[in-house]
Write a protein that holds these residues in place. Structure first.
Motif, PDB file in Angstrom:
ATOM      1  N   GLU A 148       0.826  -1.214   0.000  1.00 40.69           N
ATOM      2  CA  GLU A 148       0.000   0.000   0.000  1.00 40.69           C
ATOM      3  C   GLU A 148       0.856   1.258   0.000  1.00 40.69           C
ATOM      4  O   GLU A 148       0.496   2.265  -0.606  1.00 40.69           O
ATOM      5  CB  GLU A 148      -0.913   0.024   1.241  1.00 40.69           C
ATOM      6  CG  GLU A 148      -2.044  -0.966   1.216  1.00 40.69           C
ATOM      7  CD  GLU A 148      -1.663  -2.289   1.851  1.00 40.69           C
ATOM      8  OE1 GLU A 148      -0.453  -2.635   1.845  1.00 40.69           O
ATOM      9  OE2 GLU A 148      -2.569  -3.006   2.311  1.00 40.69           O
ATOM     10  N   HIS A 190       2.155   1.935  -3.327  1.00 44.77           N
ATOM     11  CA  HIS A 190       1.034   2.436  -4.117  1.00 44.77           C
ATOM     12  C   HIS A 190       0.812   3.923  -3.830  1.00 44.77           C
ATOM     13  O   HIS A 190       0.643   4.738  -4.741  1.00 44.77           O
ATOM     14  CB  HIS A 190      -0.200   1.635  -3.711  1.00 44.77           C
ATOM     15  CG  HIS A 190      -1.300   1.679  -4.714  1.00 44.77           C
ATOM     16  ND1 HIS A 190      -1.108   1.281  -6.025  1.00 44.77           N
ATOM     17  CD2 HIS A 190      -2.582   2.087  -4.605  1.00 44.77           C
ATOM     18  CE1 HIS A 190      -2.238   1.441  -6.663  1.00 44.77           C
ATOM     19  NE2 HIS A 190      -3.157   1.931  -5.831  1.00 44.77           N
ATOM     20  N   LEU A 191       0.869   4.241  -2.529  1.00 48.89           N
ATOM     21  CA  LEU A 191       0.667   5.632  -2.100  1.00 48.89           C
ATOM     22  C   LEU A 191       1.741   6.538  -2.692  1.00 48.89           C
ATOM     23  O   LEU A 191       1.449   7.617  -3.214  1.00 48.89           O
ATOM     24  CB  LEU A 191       0.697   5.679  -0.569  1.00 48.89           C
ATOM     25  CG  LEU A 191       0.545   7.056   0.074  1.00 48.89           C
ATOM     26  CD1 LEU A 191      -0.871   7.581  -0.145  1.00 48.89           C
ATOM     27  CD2 LEU A 191       0.820   6.994   1.559  1.00 48.89           C
ATOM     28  N   GLU A 214       3.524   6.040  -5.345  1.00 51.07           N
ATOM     29  CA  GLU A 214       3.333   6.147  -6.792  1.00 51.07           C
ATOM     30  C   GLU A 214       2.255   7.193  -7.111  1.00 51.07           C
ATOM     31  O   GLU A 214       2.442   8.082  -7.935  1.00 51.07           O
ATOM     32  CB  GLU A 214       2.917   4.774  -7.313  1.00 51.07           C
ATOM     33  CG  GLU A 214       2.906   4.657  -8.820  1.00 51.07           C
ATOM     34  CD  GLU A 214       2.140   3.418  -9.238  1.00 51.07           C
ATOM     35  OE1 GLU A 214       2.457   2.342  -8.714  1.00 51.07           O
ATOM     36  OE2 GLU A 214       1.213   3.545 -10.054  1.00 51.07           O
ATOM     37  N   ARG A 215       1.138   7.104  -6.378  1.00 53.76           N
ATOM     38  CA  ARG A 215       0.038   8.064  -6.562  1.00 53.76           C
ATOM     39  C   ARG A 215       0.508   9.483  -6.243  1.00 53.76           C
ATOM     40  O   ARG A 215       0.158  10.449  -6.923  1.00 53.76           O
ATOM     41  CB  ARG A 215      -1.131   7.720  -5.638  1.00 53.76           C
ATOM     42  CG  ARG A 215      -1.864   6.479  -6.031  1.00 53.76           C
ATOM     43  CD  ARG A 215      -3.022   6.837  -6.965  1.00 53.76           C
ATOM     44  NE  ARG A 215      -3.585   5.668  -7.557  1.00 53.76           N
ATOM     45  CZ  ARG A 215      -4.718   5.097  -7.168  1.00 53.76           C
ATOM     46  NH1 ARG A 215      -5.431   5.655  -6.207  1.00 53.76           N
ATOM     47  NH2 ARG A 215      -5.158   4.016  -7.747  1.00 53.76           N
ATOM     48  N   ARG A 241       2.537  10.802  -9.003  1.00 47.96           N
ATOM     49  CA  ARG A 241       1.680  11.139 -10.133  1.00 47.96           C
ATOM     50  C   ARG A 241       0.923  12.445  -9.859  1.00 47.96           C
ATOM     51  O   ARG A 241       0.735  13.266 -10.733  1.00 47.96           O
ATOM     52  CB  ARG A 241       0.698   9.995 -10.394  1.00 47.96           C
ATOM     53  CG  ARG A 241       0.658   9.692 -11.894  1.00 47.96           C
ATOM     54  CD  ARG A 241      -0.398   8.715 -12.235  1.00 47.96           C
ATOM     55  NE  ARG A 241      -0.155   7.405 -11.660  1.00 47.96           N
ATOM     56  CZ  ARG A 241      -1.120   6.524 -11.426  1.00 47.96           C
ATOM     57  NH1 ARG A 241      -2.373   6.805 -11.695  1.00 47.96           N
ATOM     58  NH2 ARG A 241      -0.832   5.353 -10.922  1.00 47.96           N
ATOM     59  N   MET A 242       0.529  12.613  -8.605  1.00 47.14           N
ATOM     60  CA  MET A 242      -0.203  13.823  -8.220  1.00 47.14           C
ATOM     61  C   MET A 242       0.663  15.065  -8.433  1.00 47.14           C
ATOM     62  O   MET A 242       0.201  16.077  -8.959  1.00 47.14           O
ATOM     63  CB  MET A 242      -0.618  13.708  -6.757  1.00 47.14           C
ATOM     64  CG  MET A 242      -1.522  14.815  -6.290  1.00 47.14           C
ATOM     65  SD  MET A 242      -1.814  14.677  -4.525  1.00 47.14           S
ATOM     66  CE  MET A 242      -0.268  15.256  -3.881  1.00 47.14           C
ATOM     67  N   GLU A 279       0.877  15.795 -12.088  1.00 48.18           N
ATOM     68  CA  GLU A 279      -0.391  16.368 -12.560  1.00 48.18           C
ATOM     69  C   GLU A 279      -0.479  17.833 -12.142  1.00 48.18           C
ATOM     70  O   GLU A 279      -0.878  18.695 -12.911  1.00 48.18           O
ATOM     71  CB  GLU A 279      -1.531  15.544 -11.948  1.00 48.18           C
ATOM     72  CG  GLU A 279      -2.842  15.591 -12.681  1.00 48.18           C
ATOM     73  CD  GLU A 279      -2.721  15.189 -14.137  1.00 48.18           C
ATOM     74  OE1 GLU A 279      -3.564  15.673 -14.905  1.00 48.18           O
ATOM     75  OE2 GLU A 279      -1.788  14.440 -14.515  1.00 48.18           O
TER      76      GLU A 279
END
Ligand SMILES: Nc1ncnc2c1ncn2[C@@H]1O[C@H](COP(=O)(O)OP(=O)(O)OP(=O)(O)O)[C@@H](O)[C@H]1O
Ligand SMILES: [Mg+2]
Length: 663
Positions: free
Chosen positions: A382, A385-386, A388-389, A392-393, A396
């Motif tokens: 997790e 995953h966090l 990576e997000r 990406r954030m 963005e």
């Protein structure tokens, strides 16, 4: 700070998670082991007690047997029958010593003492009231018992025996508060057997006894048999004591100085339970200087009265030591478990807190505007995953921020564009208004002047025909006619500008118009040093326009260019189709000196000229024509870099503004 808090919380919860159950299981384990050991020890002690009782019984039995056998000896019933003590004395002495007895007495059939082996001079006293003697006489069978003999009885045997029994009691804190300070009576293991004549008549009783006070034979034998002299750390594990009432009279419990711990008393609790209630007492007992797992059982006389206690105790230390050993093993395992779990927790907490810390730091930098931040961590869980997000954030965020910035910049340039467009339109409007006003005035004036000028010109021309050339007035008249012609030309120009002549629209090729003008002027002297270049679009559409007026526009620009390049230069014609704007664009560029900035917005004004002989109407007329065709005309020039006149004519007619100059 966040990092330490997460880590600390993880580590402490992990540690608590292992510590609490470990301690509980250690406590439960130790409790169970303790119970196990205690019950084991208790059952041991029960067995020991049984063994001890058995040995006492054996001892009494052996004593009884010995007395029974000796009672059958001829010498005894013979002496009794003859009432002759003489031969008895040495024989009895032998028996006393052989059987290690303290008392050996012969009574007659009435229970009166016939011979007292240790004190032969004292006889004749009655022992028939003694229950043991009484039973032997009455039932004519051998009997044995344990009994307490008072000091007087002991003293009858010997002073030595009385003093062996005599005990000054050592005060003990736990003992009962009876005022007893010394014990003078003695506890005896006794046996009596009837002495019968060969014909079966009762002659008397043989009675033998052993004093237990300060006699360690029995207790040591019990220990030897029951505990098999097992040692623990150099000490005897088992202890045995015989109590007379609550006083230790024979024991193998040792004092600190190595002497036997007699003359001390049992605790009030034990004495109460065993002596008063007649129960066996089992439990932990502190005896002299150590803890024992102990059992006390009552010792009863022949009338079943409790007269003393038999104690066996096994040292508690071996049991407690093994308990401590298991406790240490449990604790050691707990400590080891906690250490392992803490280490795992530290590693785990580090793995968890590291990326979180990195993200917090990166978020702080992103907040300061640094969008290049990335957290370098990858894991299939997790947190991975966090991260990576999170990355990406940021990406963005960077993209949208850039878009916003671009959009803002774009908006600015758009606003600038629009503003300059509005400004240009305002200028055009101003110019149009100005030209309309001038045009109106000029048209009025031209109209008024046109007729008188025609009159002057007609009259002047007629007069000139009449005056011969050698006449001196001929020259003056010619000046009148020429200047009037010039005036008419100006007036015509004014009327052209003010749209007095209506355009005759038809499909016109502006490429053709350019070619016509070049043909017309190309061969003139003014164009001798001018290099004419054509850059014309091949697929140029025709425009709906007045062909003559289009030639006028091009011609006026060409004449200005030629005048600007009297030293020579390049004249370039360009035509192109602007399909988006639906217009045809023509530009006429020269390499002359250019138009100074300060007169740029005046050159389309009627009568504005910088030339000695100019009318200042050339560009004004061109402006009027283009405007009436719904087109636009403008000039691009930089001083020293030439001038370009650009005009656009719509491909389709209809946009023209024929009312403009009169508006
Ligand atoms: N190609 C050019 N190069 C430099 N200046 C120019 C050019 N075209 C026009 N001008 C300037 O603009 C002024 C106005 O021109 P316009 O054609 O209206 O009148 P003119 O040429 O002076 O007089 P006319 O056309 O009646 O002979 C000129 O006097 C000149 O100063
Ligand atoms: Mg001109």
């Amino acid at each position: 700070m966040i990092q330490t808090s997460i880590r600390a919380r993880l580590i402490s919860s992990f540690t608590a998670a292992i510590l609490v159950p470990s301690l509980i299981s250690a406590a439960v384990g130790v409790w169970m082991i303790d119970r196990q050991i205690t019950s084991q020890a208790q059952s041991h002690v029960n067995a020991d007690l049984q063994g001890a009782n058995e040995i006492c019984r054996n001892y009494l039995e052996r004593l009884e047997n010995a007395i029974r056998i000796h009672a059958t000896r001829m010498i005894i019933y013979g002496a009794l029958g003859r009432k002759d003590r003489g031969p008895l004395e040495p024989e009895m002495h032998n028996i006393l010593q052989a059987e290690r007895l303290d008392i050996l007495t012969v009574t007659d059939a009435d229970g009166t003492v016939f011979h007292r082996t240790r004190n032969p001079s004292l006889y004749g006293d009655r022992l028939a009231e003694d229950e043991l003697i009484h039973r032997a006489l009455r039932y004519k069978i051998p009997v044995s018992d344990i009994a307490i003999l008072p000091q007087a009885e002991l003293a009858k045997e010997s002073a030595e025996l009385a003093s062996q029994a005599h005990m000054e009691i050592t005060p003990t804190p736990m003992a009962s508060r009876s005022g007893k300070t010394r014990e003078t009576s003695g506890m005896m293991f006794r046996a009596a057997a009837p002495v019968l004549s060969p014909d079966g008549r009762l002659q008397g009783v043989l009675y033998g006894a052993v004093l237990i006070n300060r006699n360690y034979e029995i207790v040591d034998k019990i220990r030897k048999v029951v505990f098999r002299e097992v040692l623990y750390k150099g000490r005897e594990v088992g202890t045995v004591t015989i109590f007379q009432d609550d006083v230790r009279i024979a024991t193998n419990v040792l004092n600190a100085d190595g002497t036997r711990a007699i003359t001390t008393r049992a605790s009030a609790e034990v004495a109460d339970e065993v002596l008063r209630r007649g129960h066996t007492w089992r439990g932990r007992a502190f005896v002299v200087n150590d803890w024992y797992i102990a059992a006390y059982t009552p010792m009863k006389d022949i009338k079943d009265r409790t007269i003393g206690m038999l104690y066996v105790g096994t040292l508690e230390r071996p049991y407690t030591d093994s308990l401590w050993r298991s406790l240490f093993i449990f604790l050691g395992m707990t400590v080891l478990g906690v250490a392992i779990v803490t280490w795992v927790a530290i590693v785990l907490a580090h793995r968890i807190s590291l990326p979180i810390h990195a993200m917090a730091e990166a978020a702080g930098k992103v907040a300061e505007g640094d969008y290049a931040q990335r957290v370098d961590y990858s894991s299939p869980d997790e947190i991975g995953h966090l991260v990576e997000r999170f990355n990406r954030m940021i990406q963005e965020l960077a993209r949208t921020t850039q878009e916003l910035m671009d959009w803002a910049a774009n908006l600015e340039s758009k606003v600038e564009d629009r503003t300059s467009q509005v400004k240009a339109m305002q200028n055009q409007l101003l110019q149009a208004e100005k030209l309309a006003a001038i045009g109106k005035l000029a048209a009025g004036v031209a109209h008024e002047i046109n007729n008188p000028l025609t009159g002057i010109l007609t009259s002047g021309s007629l007069m000139l025909e009449d005056v011969p050339p050698d006449d001196p007035r001929h020259e003056e008249l010619k000046i009148i006619v020429d200047e009037t012609m010039r005036c008419r030309k100006i007036v015509k120009g004014l009327l052209d500008f003010a749209r007095q002549t209506k355009p005759q629209k038809q499909a016109v090729s502006l490429n053709q118009v350019i070619a016509d003008v070049v043909n017309l002027v190309g061969k003139q002297a003014a164009f001798r040093d001018i290099d004419i270049q054509m850059d014309l679009a091949a697929d140029l559409p025709a425009v709906m326009a007045d062909q003559d007026q289009m030639r006028q526009v091009v011609l006026n620009a060409v004449l200005n260019a030629a005048e600007a390049m009297h030293q020579g230069g390049e004249l370039r014609f360009t035509s192109r189709h602007d399909s988006a704007g639906k217009t045809v664009e023509v530009s006429i560029a020269d390499t002359g000196p250019g138009v100074p900035d300060d007169i740029k917005d005046k050159i389309f004004d009627p009568f504005f000229t910088t030339k000695k002989t100019g009318t200042g109407l050339g560009l004004a007329i061109a402006y009027g024509i283009v405007d009436r065709h719904g087109g636009t005309i403008s000039i691009r020039s930089r001083p020293g870099h030439g001038t370009t006149v650009v005009f656009r004519i719509p491909v389709e007619a209809g946009g023209e503004n024929e009312q403009l100059p009169q508006a």
